[in-house]
Design a protein around this motif. Sequence first.
Motif, PDB file in Angstrom:
ATOM      1  N   LEU A  73      28.992  37.480  50.690  1.00  0.00           N
ATOM      2  CA  LEU A  73      29.754  36.263  50.948  1.00  0.00           C
ATOM      3  C   LEU A  73      31.008  36.207  50.080  1.00  0.00           C
ATOM      4  O   LEU A  73      32.110  35.933  50.572  1.00  0.00           O
ATOM      5  CB  LEU A  73      28.883  35.031  50.694  1.00  0.00           C
ATOM      6  N   LEU A  74      30.860  36.468  48.784  1.00  0.00           N
ATOM      7  CA  LEU A  74      32.016  36.442  47.887  1.00  0.00           C
ATOM      8  C   LEU A  74      33.069  37.448  48.308  1.00  0.00           C
ATOM      9  O   LEU A  74      34.277  37.147  48.315  1.00  0.00           O
ATOM     10  CB  LEU A  74      31.571  36.722  46.450  1.00  0.00           C
ATOM     11  N   SER A  75      32.639  38.637  48.662  1.00  0.00           N
ATOM     12  CA  SER A  75      33.581  39.657  49.100  1.00  0.00           C
ATOM     13  C   SER A  75      34.254  39.258  50.408  1.00  0.00           C
ATOM     14  O   SER A  75      35.465  39.447  50.585  1.00  0.00           O
ATOM     15  CB  SER A  75      32.853  40.998  49.264  1.00  0.00           C
ATOM     16  N   ALA A  76      33.482  38.685  51.323  1.00  0.00           N
ATOM     17  CA  ALA A  76      34.040  38.290  52.621  1.00  0.00           C
ATOM     18  C   ALA A  76      35.099  37.212  52.475  1.00  0.00           C
ATOM     19  O   ALA A  76      36.183  37.315  53.064  1.00  0.00           O
ATOM     20  CB  ALA A  76      32.920  37.819  53.544  1.00  0.00           C
ATOM     21  N   VAL A  77      34.840  36.167  51.698  1.00  0.00           N
ATOM     22  CA  VAL A  77      35.843  35.100  51.575  1.00  0.00           C
ATOM     23  C   VAL A  77      37.076  35.590  50.815  1.00  0.00           C
ATOM     24  O   VAL A  77      38.178  35.117  51.051  1.00  0.00           O
ATOM     25  CB  VAL A  77      35.286  33.805  50.950  1.00  0.00           C
ATOM     26  N   HIS A  78      36.888  36.554  49.930  1.00  0.00           N
ATOM     27  CA  HIS A  78      38.028  37.141  49.212  1.00  0.00           C
ATOM     28  C   HIS A  78      38.959  37.872  50.182  1.00  0.00           C
ATOM     29  O   HIS A  78      40.181  37.834  50.040  1.00  0.00           O
ATOM     30  CB  HIS A  78      37.527  38.098  48.136  1.00  0.00           C
ATOM     31  N   ASN A  79      38.379  38.538  51.174  1.00  0.00           N
ATOM     32  CA  ASN A  79      39.155  39.374  52.079  1.00  0.00           C
ATOM     33  C   ASN A  79      39.474  38.730  53.416  1.00  0.00           C
ATOM     34  O   ASN A  79      40.154  39.338  54.235  1.00  0.00           O
ATOM     35  CB  ASN A  79      38.411  40.696  52.315  1.00  0.00           C
ATOM     36  N   ASP A  80      39.005  37.525  53.675  1.00  0.00           N
ATOM     37  CA  ASP A  80      39.214  36.863  54.961  1.00  0.00           C
ATOM     38  C   ASP A  80      40.437  35.955  54.887  1.00  0.00           C
ATOM     39  O   ASP A  80      40.392  34.870  54.312  1.00  0.00           O
ATOM     40  CB  ASP A  80      37.972  36.055  55.332  1.00  0.00           C
ATOM     41  N   ARG A  81      41.528  36.400  55.473  1.00  0.00           N
ATOM     42  CA  ARG A  81      42.768  35.601  55.453  1.00  0.00           C
ATOM     43  C   ARG A  81      42.632  34.301  56.248  1.00  0.00           C
ATOM     44  O   ARG A  81      43.446  33.396  56.097  1.00  0.00           O
ATOM     45  CB  ARG A  81      43.922  36.435  55.997  1.00  0.00           C
ATOM     46  N   LEU A  82      41.629  34.210  57.113  1.00  0.00           N
ATOM     47  CA  LEU A  82      41.441  33.008  57.927  1.00  0.00           C
ATOM     48  C   LEU A  82      40.561  31.969  57.241  1.00  0.00           C
ATOM     49  O   LEU A  82      40.413  30.857  57.749  1.00  0.00           O
ATOM     50  CB  LEU A  82      40.836  33.381  59.282  1.00  0.00           C
ATOM     51  N   PHE A  90      30.785  44.677  41.417  1.00  0.00           N
ATOM     52  CA  PHE A  90      31.749  44.853  42.506  1.00  0.00           C
ATOM     53  C   PHE A  90      32.976  43.990  42.238  1.00  0.00           C
ATOM     54  O   PHE A  90      32.958  42.785  42.466  1.00  0.00           O
ATOM     55  CB  PHE A  90      31.137  44.454  43.851  1.00  0.00           C
ATOM     56  N   MET A  91      34.035  44.607  41.792  1.00  0.00           N
ATOM     57  CA  MET A  91      35.247  43.865  41.437  1.00  0.00           C
ATOM     58  C   MET A  91      35.824  43.093  42.625  1.00  0.00           C
ATOM     59  O   MET A  91      36.521  42.100  42.446  1.00  0.00           O
ATOM     60  CB  MET A  91      36.291  44.818  40.860  1.00  0.00           C
ATOM     61  N   SER A  92      35.531  43.516  43.855  1.00  0.00           N
ATOM     62  CA  SER A  92      36.092  42.848  45.028  1.00  0.00           C
ATOM     63  C   SER A  92      35.536  41.450  45.229  1.00  0.00           C
ATOM     64  O   SER A  92      36.028  40.701  46.076  1.00  0.00           O
ATOM     65  CB  SER A  92      35.844  43.681  46.285  1.00  0.00           C
ATOM     66  N   THR A  93      34.504  41.059  44.474  1.00  0.00           N
ATOM     67  CA  THR A  93      33.945  39.719  44.642  1.00  0.00           C
ATOM     68  C   THR A  93      34.591  38.696  43.716  1.00  0.00           C
ATOM     69  O   THR A  93      34.454  37.499  43.933  1.00  0.00           O
ATOM     70  CB  THR A  93      32.424  39.712  44.378  1.00  0.00           C
ATOM     71  N   ILE A  94      35.301  39.146  42.690  1.00  0.00           N
ATOM     72  CA  ILE A  94      35.747  38.225  41.637  1.00  0.00           C
ATOM     73  C   ILE A  94      36.630  37.110  42.165  1.00  0.00           C
ATOM     74  O   ILE A  94      36.362  35.934  41.941  1.00  0.00           O
ATOM     75  CB  ILE A  94      36.454  38.981  40.495  1.00  0.00           C
ATOM     76  N   SER A  95      37.672  37.448  42.911  1.00  0.00           N
ATOM     77  CA  SER A  95      38.553  36.364  43.353  1.00  0.00           C
ATOM     78  C   SER A  95      37.894  35.497  44.409  1.00  0.00           C
ATOM     79  O   SER A  95      38.369  34.403  44.694  1.00  0.00           O
ATOM     80  CB  SER A  95      39.886  36.918  43.846  1.00  0.00           C
ATOM     81  N   GLY A  96      36.786  35.963  44.980  1.00  0.00           N
ATOM     82  CA  GLY A  96      36.024  35.109  45.884  1.00  0.00           C
ATOM     83  C   GLY A  96      35.438  33.905  45.175  1.00  0.00           C
ATOM     84  O   GLY A  96      35.077  32.920  45.804  1.00  0.00           O
ATOM     85  N   ASN A  97      35.336  33.964  43.838  1.00  0.00           N
ATOM     86  CA  ASN A  97      34.767  32.855  43.077  1.00  0.00           C
ATOM     87  C   ASN A  97      35.557  31.564  43.226  1.00  0.00           C
ATOM     88  O   ASN A  97      35.005  30.484  43.053  1.00  0.00           O
ATOM     89  CB  ASN A  97      34.671  33.215  41.595  1.00  0.00           C
TER      90      ASN A  97
END
Length: 194
Positions: free
Chosen positions: A14-23, A49-56
Amino acid sequence: THFHPDHSLGIGHLLSAVHNDRLFPQGKRITCYGPHGLAELVGRWNKLFMSTISGNEYIEIIETVPGVVIDGDTRVIAAEAVHGDDAALAYRVEAAGSSVIYTGDSEYTESLVGLARGSDILVSECSFPDDERAPGHMTPSDVGALAAEAGVREVILVHIYPFFDGYDPVAAVRKHFTGSVTAASDGMTLDIRQ
């Protein structure tokens, strides 16, 4: 409900998805409730997984204890579950005059009976047959006893392990509970309105 992988791996996704989902709507946040240790779990995801951080920035973590978790048009109540030594919770969701209980993984306990009392639907884990009991989990007899004692209307069985091959958990629950019993299936939907 608790942090075993089959109940918590989706948080990292979930964290990774919201980080990468422009919509994903800007300014929106997802509120994630769980027992003590949820914030630590998310922190560990971030280290792994660093890709989840900005999803926070899109998620709000609320660690809950037994009692009322949300009080409004939709009411959520948590109760202690027994699933090993780690914190585990079960939940009751009440809205528009209906109620659904989700046990998570737990042994039969009086706290679950109290949480489920008079509910419309009991969604209960049922991991092992009666003759293969395992600590921290319910068998069909446990679920049937819980449903009967709590006076629920309907039971939905989930978390059914392959140990049930050749064993009918629905029939085993019905030995103790006279209401509706269904074994959940992938993609199943429920109408919980009365």
